[in-house]
Design an enzyme around this catalytic site. Structure first.
Site, short mmCIF file in Angstrom:
data_model
loop_
_atom_site.label_atom_id
_atom_site.label_comp_id
_atom_site.label_asym_id
_atom_site.label_seq_id
_atom_site.Cartn_x
_atom_site.Cartn_y
_atom_site.Cartn_z
N GLU A 64 7.84 1.63 9.05
CA GLU A 64 6.39 1.47 9.29
C GLU A 64 5.81 0.40 8.37
OE1 GLU A 64 4.88 5.42 8.72
OE2 GLU A 64 6.03 6.23 10.39
N CYS A 160 -1.82 12.28 11.03
CA CYS A 160 -2.61 11.57 10.02
C CYS A 160 -3.74 10.75 10.65
CB CYS A 160 -1.70 10.65 9.22
SG CYS A 160 -0.57 9.66 10.22
ZN ZN Z 1 -1.55 7.67 10.82
#
Ligand code: ZN
Length: 397
Positions: A64, A160
Site C-alpha cells: 500500500e 478504516c
Molecule cells: Zn483506509
C-alpha cells in the site's frame, strides 16, 4: 528521519507520521532547522512527483505504498481513501506551519476528488481504493487490480476508510476558517458559520455558497469590535480571474501568500462577495508520466472530471478535442442532481485489426463528462479520468 527527502513507504502512515512531525515542530517539540527540511522536502516530492491528478497517493497495492517518481498507474494504483484523508490532515498542519494558501489548495483538491470519490452519493457505501480507470470486464479480472472495486461497498473487513472519511468531514467546520495572529483566514469555501471571540469583542462570519459547483461566495460579518481586522480570502491556484466586493463596492486588495487581504474596521452586517471565476480547463501530464503523457484531464474549478461508459459508448475509442466549447447539463444519480458537461471530442471509426500500418480514422463525437467524485453511482460501468487529446478535429469534407 530528519534525513528523509522522499515520500516513501506506506502512503497513509507516511502522511500520519509527517502530520505529527509538523505538529511537533509547531509546538516547539522538534527542532525546525533539521526536521523542517525533511517535512518540506517530503511534501514537495509527494505533491510534485508522486501524487495522482485527483490528489490520490500510493501507486502500488503491495505494501500500500509509494513507489518511485512519476510512477502513477491509473488502473492498478492503490489510492486508498485513508491516504487522501491523511494528505488533508498533513496539509492542515503545513498550512499552519507556513501560512501559505498553496497547502489549502492541496487540501481542497484532495477533499473534492481523492476523498469524496470514496463515498457514494447516497452516503451508504464506500471505496477503499480510488482508481482513475475502471474497465468493466477487465479490471475485476486482473490479479494486480484485486483491490479495485467497480462498486462502492457497504463496509470492509478492515474498515478504516469509512470512519476516517467521516472524521475529516466532521473536521471541516474547524478547517474552513482559521484565526491566526488576529488574521481571519478563509481556507475552504462552504456553507459555514464561525464565531471568534476576542477580549475586545466578537467577530462572526456566515458563509453562503454553492461551491464547488459555483465560485460565488457571500460572507456576512457580525462584529462589535472597534479594532481593524484582516480578512484573508484564499484565491485558489486554479482561478485566473477573481473579484472582491464589500457592501457592493469593488475593493482593491493585495494577494499575499495566496490570500486576497482586506483590512478594515468592520461593521455589523457588512457583506463581502467573492467571485472566483470557474472555467472548464484541460490539465496535461508531464512527459515523465509514462502512462498519462499525451492525455488530458478535464477540470472545472476544484473538480476533476471523468467520462463514464454510462454516458459514452466505447470509452477506449474516445479522445478530447482541446478546442471544444462546453455545454453544461445535469445527471440524476442516486437521488441527487449532479452537474455534467458535454463537449466535442473524437471517436476512432475503423477499429477492427489489433495492429495495422494505416493511421486510425476518427470522426467528431459529443462526449459527456461528470465530476470524478460521482463516478460509479449508476451501476458498474467503464470509467476513465485521462483521455488522449487532439488539438485539431479531422477534416470531414
Ligand atoms: Zn483506509
Amino acid at each position: 528521519m530528519a534525513d528523509q527527502r522522499e515520500a516513501d513507504g506506506h502512503a497513509v502512515k507516511l502522511c500520519y507520521l509527517y502530520t505529527a512531525v509538523t505538529e511537533l515542530i509547531l509546538a516547539g517539540e522538534l527542532p525546525k532547522d533539521t526536521y523542517g527540511a525533511a517535512v518540506d522536502a517530503v511534501w514537495e516530492n509527494m505533491v510534485q512527483k508522486r501524487m495522482y491528478v485527483t490528489g490520490g497517493i500510493g501507486s502500488q497495492a503491495y505494501a500500500e505504498r509509494f513507489t518511485k517518481d512519476y510512477d502513477l498507474p491509473s488502473e492498478r494504483g492503490y489510492l486508498e481513501t485513508c491516504a487522501s484523508v491523511a494528505v488533508c490532515m498533513w496539509a492542515e498542519k503545513m498550512l499552519d506551519y507556513h501560512q501559505d494558501a498553496g497547502y489549502a489548495d492541496v487540501y481542497e483538491w484532495e477533499l473534492y476528488n481523492g476523498v469524496l470519490a470514496g463515498w457514494s452519493l447516497d452516503g451508504n457505501t464506500y471505496h477503499y481504493a480510488n482508481t482513475l480507470r475502471y474497465r468493466k470486464k477487465i479490471t475485476g479480472y486482473r490479479q494486480d487490480c484485486a483491490h479495485v472495486e467497480g462498486q462502492r461497498q457497504p463496509w470492509f473487513a478492515c474498515a478504516c476508510c469509512p470512519s476516517n472519511l467521516l472524521r475529516l468531514i466532521g473536521n471541516l467546520a474547524r478547517d474552513c476558517i482559521r484565526i491566526r495572529d488576529g488574521v481571519v483566514y478563509v481556507d475552504l469555501y462552504m456553507g459555514a458559520q464561525v464565531s471568534a471571540k476576542a477580549p475586545d469583542g466578537r467577530f462572526d462570519i456566515r458563509m453562503e455558497t454553492r461551491y464547488p459547483y459555483e465560485g460565488e461566495v457571500g460572507f456576512t460579518v457580525g462584529t462589535n469590535r472597534a479594532e481593524e481586522v484582516e480578512l484573508a480570502l484564499r484565491i485558489p491556484a486554479w482561478c485566473r480571474h477573481y473579484a472582491v466586493r464589500v457592501n457592493g463596492e469593488s475593493i482593491p486588495n493585495q494577494v499575499r501568500k495566496g490570500y486576497a487581504r482586506i483590512r478594515r474596521r468592520w461593521k455589523d452586517g457588512d457583506f463581502v462577495h467573492l467571485s472566483l471565476v470557474q472555467e472548464y480547463r484541460f490539465l496535461f501530464a508531464d512527459g515523465h508520466l509514462w502512462e498519462q503523457s499525451g492525455k488530458a484531464v478535464l477540470t472545472k474549478g476544484p473538480l476533476v472530471y471523468c467520462a463514464e461508459g454510462t454516458d459514452n459508448e466505447e470509452l477506449a475509442l474516445l479522445s478530447y478535442w482541446t478546442g471544444t466549447a462546453f455545454t453544461e447539463s445535469e445527471k440524476e444519480m442516486a437521488g441527487k442532481t449532479i452537474p455534467a458537461v458535454r463537449c466535442m471530442g473524437l471517436r476512432q471509426t475503423d477499429s477492427a485489426e489489433l495492429y495495422r500500418f494505416a493511421e486510425p480514422k476518427t470522426e467528431p463525437v459529443e462526449l459527456t463528462a461528470i465530476p470524478y467524485f460521482a463516478w460509479g453511482n449508476r451501476g458498474e460501468t467503464d470509467m476513465e479520468v485521462w483521455l488522449p487529446y487532439r488539438n485539431t478535429l479531422p477534416d470531414m469534407s
